[in-house]
Design an enzyme around this catalytic site. Structure first.
Site, PDB file in Angstrom:
ATOM      1  N   ILE A  44       8.273  14.957  -9.301  1.00 48.22           N
ATOM      2  CA  ILE A  44       7.453  14.839  -8.096  1.00 48.22           C
ATOM      3  C   ILE A  44       8.283  14.284  -6.946  1.00 48.22           C
ATOM      4  O   ILE A  44       9.160  13.437  -7.137  1.00 48.22           O
ATOM      5  CB  ILE A  44       6.239  13.935  -8.358  1.00 48.22           C
ATOM      6  CG1 ILE A  44       5.477  14.425  -9.604  1.00 48.22           C
ATOM      7  CG2 ILE A  44       5.316  13.901  -7.154  1.00 48.22           C
ATOM      8  CD1 ILE A  44       5.039  15.867  -9.526  1.00 48.22           C
ATOM      9  N   CYS A  45       7.986  14.746  -5.750  1.00 49.19           N
ATOM     10  CA  CYS A  45       8.745  14.339  -4.572  1.00 49.19           C
ATOM     11  C   CYS A  45       8.291  12.969  -4.082  1.00 49.19           C
ATOM     12  O   CYS A  45       7.760  12.817  -2.982  1.00 49.19           O
ATOM     13  CB  CYS A  45       8.583  15.394  -3.480  1.00 49.19           C
ATOM     14  SG  CYS A  45       9.739  15.200  -2.111  1.00 49.19           S
ATOM     15  N   GLU A  46       8.476  11.966  -4.941  1.00 41.66           N
ATOM     16  CA  GLU A  46       8.162  10.571  -4.643  1.00 41.66           C
ATOM     17  C   GLU A  46       9.156   9.693  -5.393  1.00 41.66           C
ATOM     18  O   GLU A  46       9.411   9.921  -6.583  1.00 41.66           O
ATOM     19  CB  GLU A  46       6.740  10.199  -5.078  1.00 41.66           C
ATOM     20  CG  GLU A  46       5.629  10.956  -4.384  1.00 41.66           C
ATOM     21  CD  GLU A  46       5.427  10.531  -2.945  1.00 41.66           C
ATOM     22  OE1 GLU A  46       5.934   9.452  -2.562  1.00 41.66           O
ATOM     23  OE2 GLU A  46       4.763  11.274  -2.196  1.00 41.66           O
TER      24      GLU A  46
END
Length: 391
Positions: free
Chosen positions: A339-341
């Site tokens: 995930i882009c976090e």
């Protein structure tokens, strides 16, 4: 136990997916109900932990009631065969349409969390020409040893009616004709491993219940909530929580009159250890600072607990296990999702077998607050579930 194991050819269904050991679930339910029945206690399963239909079927067939914290959970419980007269509805922010549905369904009781809520439920019950049961959720100001995000029984918490407002609440109850008080409700938090917190809770409940008795209020039931924790670090060492000690503490410390029943709302302790999240290594990499990462195809969309409050889950490399312990050296790894976090990390700098692309990993103890908290963030689909009795 029927832990997830690789097939002889090391193939697995498409990952990520949740895997549930139904044998362990049944054993856990049997242990919990056996110990509760020893004292005549009643268990309501907390649906917020997991609502997989197969899981709910096993729990309903074991004779448990349902603890719901939204009207949607009430509907889910009813549609999955739970007796409405075994359903309790808690929640600090019940909407009008949720309350109206629960009244129509004929649930056992609302656990009320504010003075204003009492007035709203009374008005909505009056509109349906009914009188409904309520329990007052009292905030006992007990400090459990758990994460601040899952502590709910302290004086500064948003949950429950403050013990300083009990006088006012009781005065209003006498004026509200479409609700009847049948008991008190308490819940001090979740993932509590120090069981002395429950002895302290019992002591506070004794004081509060005695005050109500002095006011001439008959309390037919005491709801002690849940909160019993599990061993996330060593799930194989304690696959079933210590229900015997948990219930015995209340039996020894809680004062119960002959006409009263005692209720509990257990969730995590019933379902957490029967679940695993199976994932696959997509890539491995080493940062400029020397940190070694294994990037998996599961992320915070499948298990948000580590990102949400730094929760710990045991992670194992099933491929390395199948090859034998001597086949892969141990190194320090961070296990992270796609995930882009930056918070999408399951574990940081843990001792872990040398991992390679396509290795299959399991993240243990995900039967509670795994699939139920899944999301479509990054437009990812919800991961499917598989069960131990599948061919």
């Amino acid at each position: 136990m029927a832990r997830y194991t690789l097939r002889p050819d090391h193939t697995v269904p498409p990952t990520p997916f949740y895997y549930y050991d139904l044998e362990l679930l049944r054993n856990t339910l049997h242990c919990a109900t056996t110990e509760a029945n020893r004292y005549g206690y009643h268990i309501h399963y907390a649906l917020k932990a997991n609502v997989e239909p197969r899981i709910l079927q096993e729990i309903q067939q074991a004779g448990l009631g349902a603890d719901c914290v939204s009207g949607y959970e009430v509907r889910c419980a009813v549609e999955n065969g739970f007796d409405p007269q075994k359903i309790v509805f808690a929640g600090v922010g019940k909407s009008d349409h949720e309350i109206e549905y629960a009244i129509r369904a004929g649930i056992f009781a609302f656990n009320c969390e504010s003075l204003q809520e009492l007035e709203v439920i009374n008005a909505l019950a009056a509109a349906q020409g009914k009188t409904v049961n309520i329990a007052l959720r009292i905030n006992p100001n007990v400090q459990p040893e758990t994460h601040q995000y899952i502590s709910t029984g302290q004086s500064e918490s948003k949950f429950g009616i403050s013990y300083t407002e009990i006088d006012t609440a009781l005065a209003r109850l006498h004026e509200l004709e479409h609700i009847r008080i049948v008991g008190l409700h308490f819940h001090i938090g979740s993932q509590i491993r120090n069981l002395t917190s429950f002895a302290e809770l019992a002591g506070r409940v004794n004081e509060i219940a005695a005050w109500f008795a002095q006011q001439g209020v008959v309390l037919k039931h005491l709801n002690m909530g849940g909160g019993l924790g599990i061993d996330y670090s060593n799930p194989d060492g304690e696959p079933v929580p210590d229900f015997a000690t948990y219930f015995r503490i209340f039996h020894e410390h809680l004062h119960v009159s002959p006409e009263q029943t005692v209720h509990f709302e257990l969730g995590r302790s019933l379902v957490a250890q029967c679940g695993e999240l199976i994932t696959r290594v997509l890539y491995t990499k080493t940062t400029a600072g020397g940190a070694r990462f294994a990037i998996t195809d599961a992320g915070m969309t499948e298990l948000i607990r580590p990102a949400l409050y730094s929760a710990h889950h045991k992670i194992e490399n099933l491929t390395a296990e199948a090859l034998g312990t001597a086949a892969r050296p141990i190194d320090l790894y961070s296990i992270a999702g796609p995930i882009c976090e930056s918070s999408d990390v399951f574990a940081r700098d843990i001792e872990f077998p040398l991992s390679q692309r396509s290795d299959v990993l399991t993240i243990r103890s995900t039967g509670a607050y795994g699939s139920i908290m899944a999301s479509n963030y990054n437009m990812r689909p919800i991961a499917p579930s598989h069960f131990s009795d599948e061919a």
